[in-house]
Design a protein around this motif. Structure first.
Motif, mmCIF file in Angstrom:
data_model
loop_
_atom_site.group_PDB
_atom_site.id
_atom_site.type_symbol
_atom_site.label_atom_id
_atom_site.label_comp_id
_atom_site.label_asym_id
_atom_site.label_seq_id
_atom_site.Cartn_x
_atom_site.Cartn_y
_atom_site.Cartn_z
ATOM 1 N N VAL A 83 0.808 4.020 -3.031
ATOM 2 C CA VAL A 83 0.434 5.422 -2.833
ATOM 3 C C VAL A 83 1.593 6.340 -3.217
ATOM 4 C CG1 VAL A 83 -0.169 7.130 -1.071
ATOM 5 C CG2 VAL A 83 -1.329 4.943 -1.125
ATOM 6 N N THR A 84 2.807 5.946 -2.905
ATOM 7 C CA THR A 84 3.969 6.747 -3.288
ATOM 8 C C THR A 84 4.099 6.822 -4.801
ATOM 9 O OG1 THR A 84 5.094 6.070 -1.257
ATOM 10 C CG2 THR A 84 6.456 7.010 -2.999
ATOM 11 N N GLN A 143 -8.701 5.821 0.860
ATOM 12 C CA GLN A 143 -8.197 6.610 1.977
ATOM 13 C C GLN A 143 -9.378 7.270 2.682
ATOM 14 O OE1 GLN A 143 -5.057 6.424 2.976
ATOM 15 N NE2 GLN A 143 -4.755 5.021 1.275
ATOM 16 N N LEU A 179 -6.249 2.798 -4.623
ATOM 17 C CA LEU A 179 -5.582 3.104 -3.343
ATOM 18 C C LEU A 179 -5.903 4.513 -2.871
ATOM 19 C CD1 LEU A 179 -2.044 1.495 -3.655
ATOM 20 C CD2 LEU A 179 -3.799 0.991 -1.985
ATOM 21 N N ALA A 180 -6.034 5.431 -3.805
ATOM 22 C CA ALA A 180 -6.385 6.800 -3.430
ATOM 23 C C ALA A 180 -7.845 6.899 -3.012
ATOM 24 C CB ALA A 180 -6.100 7.749 -4.583
ATOM 25 N N CYS A 201 0.829 -1.214 0.000
ATOM 26 C CA CYS A 201 0.000 0.000 0.000
ATOM 27 C C CYS A 201 0.859 1.258 0.000
ATOM 28 C CB CYS A 201 -0.938 0.001 1.203
ATOM 29 S SG CYS A 201 -2.298 -1.153 1.040
ATOM 30 N N PRO A 260 -0.927 5.668 4.532
ATOM 31 C CA PRO A 260 0.518 5.780 4.321
ATOM 32 C C PRO A 260 1.243 6.458 5.488
ATOM 33 C CG PRO A 260 -0.674 7.185 2.791
ATOM 34 C CD PRO A 260 -1.689 6.416 3.538
#
Length: 98
Positions: A39-40, A61, A57-58, A35, A94
């Protein structure tokens, strides 16, 4: 003095507990790394090509889902947290990975 039968190996039970705990910890660390790297990569991708593969993934959140009024994601994260504990903070978020 506590009576302990000599035929039962208590050390075996202790090692099974330690092994299971370490295995769950390794799974949590692996999922957190996936994850975090995802995100990175979303932040570092200026062309938008990774957004097709890692855009979810975004969307999962908590704060962006709350601000977008995506109640399905918010409810899923709340239920996931109530069932499994601090999954969001230790795996998905993150900032909580470290």
């Amino acid at each position: 003095m506590i009576f302990k039968p000599k035929s039962f190996n208590y050390n075996l039970l202790k090692w099974q507990y330690i092994y299971t705990g370490n295995m769950l910890r390794m799974i949590r660390i692996l999922l957190a790394a996936i994850c975090f790297i995802g995100v990175t990569l979303l932040f570092l991708d200026f062309t938008g090509t990774l957004h097709r593969f890692l855009g979810w993934l975004a969307k999962i959140q908590f704060l962006p889902a709350l601000l977008a009024l995506n109640l399905v994601i918010v409810a899923a994260l709340v239920v996931l947290t109530l069932v499994f504990g601090r999954v969001y903070c230790s795996v998905i978020c993150p900032l909580g990975v470290f």
